[in-house]
Design a protein around this motif. Structure first.
Motif, PDB file in Angstrom:
ATOM      1  N   LEU A  87      19.706 -49.535   9.875  1.00  0.00           N
ATOM      2  CA  LEU A  87      20.104 -49.571   8.466  1.00  0.00           C
ATOM      3  C   LEU A  87      20.747 -48.266   8.015  1.00  0.00           C
ATOM      4  O   LEU A  87      21.127 -48.138   6.852  1.00  0.00           O
ATOM      5  CB  LEU A  87      18.882 -49.880   7.588  1.00  0.00           C
ATOM      6  N   ILE A  88      20.873 -47.314   8.925  1.00  0.00           N
ATOM      7  CA  ILE A  88      21.487 -46.035   8.565  1.00  0.00           C
ATOM      8  C   ILE A  88      22.926 -46.201   8.046  1.00  0.00           C
ATOM      9  O   ILE A  88      23.351 -45.438   7.163  1.00  0.00           O
ATOM     10  CB  ILE A  88      21.409 -45.060   9.756  1.00  0.00           C
ATOM     11  N   PRO A  89      23.734 -47.178   8.540  1.00  0.00           N
ATOM     12  CA  PRO A  89      25.062 -47.374   7.940  1.00  0.00           C
ATOM     13  C   PRO A  89      25.036 -47.640   6.438  1.00  0.00           C
ATOM     14  O   PRO A  89      26.018 -47.379   5.744  1.00  0.00           O
ATOM     15  CB  PRO A  89      25.607 -48.578   8.713  1.00  0.00           C
ATOM     16  N   VAL A  90      23.912 -48.154   5.930  1.00  0.00           N
ATOM     17  CA  VAL A  90      23.795 -48.340   4.479  1.00  0.00           C
ATOM     18  C   VAL A  90      23.865 -46.988   3.779  1.00  0.00           C
ATOM     19  O   VAL A  90      24.452 -46.855   2.694  1.00  0.00           O
ATOM     20  CB  VAL A  90      22.478 -49.066   4.132  1.00  0.00           C
ATOM     21  N   ILE A  91      23.269 -45.955   4.392  1.00  0.00           N
ATOM     22  CA  ILE A  91      23.366 -44.590   3.848  1.00  0.00           C
ATOM     23  C   ILE A  91      24.753 -44.015   4.129  1.00  0.00           C
ATOM     24  O   ILE A  91      25.390 -43.436   3.238  1.00  0.00           O
ATOM     25  CB  ILE A  91      22.277 -43.695   4.471  1.00  0.00           C
ATOM     26  N   LYS A  92      25.227 -44.202   5.337  1.00  0.00           N
ATOM     27  CA  LYS A  92      26.511 -43.629   5.742  1.00  0.00           C
ATOM     28  C   LYS A  92      27.651 -44.117   4.847  1.00  0.00           C
ATOM     29  O   LYS A  92      28.520 -43.334   4.441  1.00  0.00           O
ATOM     30  CB  LYS A  92      26.786 -43.995   7.198  1.00  0.00           C
ATOM     31  N   TYR A  93      27.654 -45.400   4.511  1.00  0.00           N
ATOM     32  CA  TYR A  93      28.742 -45.977   3.708  1.00  0.00           C
ATOM     33  C   TYR A  93      28.276 -46.283   2.281  1.00  0.00           C
ATOM     34  O   TYR A  93      28.789 -47.198   1.633  1.00  0.00           O
ATOM     35  CB  TYR A  93      29.276 -47.244   4.379  1.00  0.00           C
ATOM     36  N   PHE A  94      27.321 -45.485   1.815  1.00  0.00           N
ATOM     37  CA  PHE A  94      26.699 -45.741   0.510  1.00  0.00           C
ATOM     38  C   PHE A  94      27.731 -45.828  -0.608  1.00  0.00           C
ATOM     39  O   PHE A  94      27.726 -46.781  -1.400  1.00  0.00           O
ATOM     40  CB  PHE A  94      25.684 -44.631   0.204  1.00  0.00           C
ATOM     41  N   TRP A  95      28.636 -44.842  -0.683  1.00  0.00           N
ATOM     42  CA  TRP A  95      29.603 -44.830  -1.785  1.00  0.00           C
ATOM     43  C   TRP A  95      30.657 -45.923  -1.627  1.00  0.00           C
ATOM     44  O   TRP A  95      31.144 -46.472  -2.622  1.00  0.00           O
ATOM     45  CB  TRP A  95      30.265 -43.456  -1.903  1.00  0.00           C
ATOM     46  N   SER A  96      30.985 -46.275  -0.411  1.00  0.00           N
ATOM     47  CA  SER A  96      31.924 -47.380  -0.207  1.00  0.00           C
ATOM     48  C   SER A  96      31.295 -48.711  -0.615  1.00  0.00           C
ATOM     49  O   SER A  96      31.952 -49.563  -1.233  1.00  0.00           O
ATOM     50  CB  SER A  96      32.373 -47.435   1.259  1.00  0.00           C
ATOM     51  N   ILE A  97      30.015 -48.886  -0.286  1.00  0.00           N
ATOM     52  CA  ILE A  97      29.305 -50.100  -0.717  1.00  0.00           C
ATOM     53  C   ILE A  97      29.186 -50.117  -2.235  1.00  0.00           C
ATOM     54  O   ILE A  97      29.325 -51.169  -2.871  1.00  0.00           O
ATOM     55  CB  ILE A  97      27.919 -50.162  -0.047  1.00  0.00           C
ATOM     56  N   PHE A  98      28.964 -48.948  -2.829  1.00  0.00           N
ATOM     57  CA  PHE A  98      28.899 -48.827  -4.288  1.00  0.00           C
ATOM     58  C   PHE A  98      30.214 -49.280  -4.925  1.00  0.00           C
ATOM     59  O   PHE A  98      30.215 -50.002  -5.931  1.00  0.00           O
ATOM     60  CB  PHE A  98      28.596 -47.368  -4.652  1.00  0.00           C
ATOM     61  N   VAL A  99      31.338 -48.872  -4.329  1.00  0.00           N
ATOM     62  CA  VAL A  99      32.648 -49.289  -4.837  1.00  0.00           C
ATOM     63  C   VAL A  99      32.790 -50.810  -4.753  1.00  0.00           C
ATOM     64  O   VAL A  99      33.235 -51.467  -5.700  1.00  0.00           O
ATOM     65  CB  VAL A  99      33.779 -48.594  -4.058  1.00  0.00           C
ATOM     66  N   TRP A 100      32.411 -51.386  -3.616  1.00  0.00           N
ATOM     67  CA  TRP A 100      32.502 -52.843  -3.451  1.00  0.00           C
ATOM     68  C   TRP A 100      31.610 -53.578  -4.451  1.00  0.00           C
ATOM     69  O   TRP A 100      31.990 -54.643  -4.970  1.00  0.00           O
ATOM     70  CB  TRP A 100      32.126 -53.235  -2.025  1.00  0.00           C
ATOM     71  N   ALA A 101      30.431 -53.032  -4.728  1.00  0.00           N
ATOM     72  CA  ALA A 101      29.533 -53.664  -5.694  1.00  0.00           C
ATOM     73  C   ALA A 101      30.163 -53.703  -7.081  1.00  0.00           C
ATOM     74  O   ALA A 101      30.055 -54.706  -7.809  1.00  0.00           O
ATOM     75  CB  ALA A 101      28.201 -52.918  -5.733  1.00  0.00           C
ATOM     76  N   ASN A 102      30.862 -52.621  -7.455  1.00  0.00           N
ATOM     77  CA  ASN A 102      31.537 -52.593  -8.751  1.00  0.00           C
ATOM     78  C   ASN A 102      32.720 -53.565  -8.779  1.00  0.00           C
ATOM     79  O   ASN A 102      32.933 -54.259  -9.781  1.00  0.00           O
ATOM     80  CB  ASN A 102      32.025 -51.176  -9.057  1.00  0.00           C
ATOM     81  N   ILE A 103      33.479 -53.607  -7.686  1.00  0.00           N
ATOM     82  CA  ILE A 103      34.600 -54.549  -7.609  1.00  0.00           C
ATOM     83  C   ILE A 103      34.096 -55.983  -7.713  1.00  0.00           C
ATOM     84  O   ILE A 103      34.665 -56.826  -8.431  1.00  0.00           O
ATOM     85  CB  ILE A 103      35.385 -54.350  -6.294  1.00  0.00           C
TER      86      ILE A 103
END
Length: 376
Positions: A87-103
């Motif tokens: 699950l470390i990629p969740v931390i690694k790509y945290f801000w990218s996932i955050f962007v997708w959540a907003n989109i």
């Protein structure tokens, strides 16, 4: 040869680039798709909801969040134990996932406007977009308001477990406070899903229309803000003192109990009336002269008017206490809840005073404080 200092959890986070957005997008969209399919297919109890505001309709819901939550826990545990998934990629790509959540929140809110069933506008375009055009939209038979709790809460859970995976991988051990933090949150989510049907009696489900406000709150505000303490627990490499840990555990147990049990007492009183027993005794109530209105004065509701808020605030302070006292940032969430819930308690009292009149005044003389004993 000197051992390399492991990176902090935040040092693992990659900047938002096109490549990282693609990687984060894979994680985000796989998660959303899995949550929706899981909600559609997972067996659960069929429950009739509380009458909805406006039309009095009682929808039928499949309450399967507990099964979905436990399945995700089981699958995640098996995969991480045997090193099949990290699950470390969740931390690694945290801000990218955050962007997708907003989109996603923005795009889905536009979809709700386009697919609206309500023809009459409640206000201007921005009002309808923010609050939502429809009360209880569905997609492929899935009630969307209830569904969005799943990626919200289970998404939060997976972010939090990623911090545990970080410690296991980079520190080679898991600290006491990380075990506590994970256990507190797991119990919080488990006790939520134990009585998931309680959500069918909440204001959000009964009366709130479904628009950007709730979509963004579920997809962005809750999972990303509520995981704030995880960064600080993850980077604390020394174990918390034993007595300190015992104190935090006791603190959490008391306030978590107050939070959940007070809400359940109110829910079952609404469901079963005076036939329901609280702490082994029949419910005591205040009744209007015609007997049509009853206010619960048993259990926690005979002590304070909003002890469920008291318990919720204390529970969130227990999450922050796992971080120690070296930084004030983990305490921003529980402090913000004090402000939010104090204002909500004030609004609740005004609404109840208007609804119940003299009966509410009589109740206030029994349950003398709103949230904080002898203070507020």
């Amino acid at each position: 040869m000197e051992s390399l200092t492991p990176p902090t959890s935040y040092e693992l986070v990659q900047p938002v680039t096109l490549e990282n957005l693609l990687e984060g997008g894979k994680i985000f969209w796989l998660f959303i798709f899995s949550m929706f399919v899981g909600t559609m297919l997972m067996p659960g109890q069929r429950v009739l909801g509380t009458p909805l505001a406006g039309n009095g309709e009682r929808k039928s819901y499949t309450v399967n969040g507990l099964n979905l939550f436990l399945f995700i826990n089981f699958a995640t545990s098996i995969c991480t134990i045997f090193n099949q998934v990290s699950l470390i990629p969740v931390i690694k790509y945290f801000w990218s996932i955050f962007v997708w959540a907003n989109i996603f929140a923005l795009g889905f809110s536009i979809y709700l406007m386009i697919s609206r069933k309500t023809t009459a506008k409640k206000g201007n375009f921005f009002h309808d977009f923010w609050y939502g055009p429809d009360l209880n939209p569905s997609l492929f038979g899935v009630d969307l308001k209830m569904f969005f709790y799943q990626p919200s809460l289970i998404g939060l859970h997976l972010i939090l477990v990623a911090f545990l995976d970080y410690q296991r991988t980079y520190l080679g051990h898991i600290t006491i406070q990380m075990y506590m933090f994970q256990a507190f949150w797991w119990l919080y989510l488990f006790t939520h899903y134990m009585k998931e049907e309680f959500m069918l009696s909440t204001w959000d489900i009964i009366a709130e229309h479904f628009g950007f406000m709730l979509v963004w709150g579920d997809m962005v505000y809750l999972p990303f803000l509520y995981s704030l303490c995880g960064w600080y627990v993850a980077d604390e490499k020394e174990d918390m003192a034993f007595l300190h840990a015992l104190g935090v555990i006791a603190f959490h147990a008391v306030f978590h109990y107050i939070f959940r049990v007070s809400n359940w007492q109110k829910y079952y009183f609404k469901k079963y009336g005076k036939n329901h027993k609280i702490w082994g005794k029949p419910c005591q109530t205040l009744e209007s002269e015609n007997g049509e209105t009853r206010l619960l004065i048993s259990g926690f509701w005979g002590v304070g008017r909003h002890l469920n808020y008291t318990g919720e605030i204390g529970t969130y302070f227990s999450f922050a206490l796992c971080c120690g006292f070296s930084n004030i940032i983990p305490y921003l969430l529980p402090v913000s809840l004090i402000i939010l819930l104090s204002h909500r308690a004030h609004r609740d009292d005004k609404r109840c005073k208007k609804k119940y009149g003299a009966l509410w005044d009589k109740y206030c003389r029994i349950a003398k404080f709103k949230i904080f004993p002898y203070f507020y």
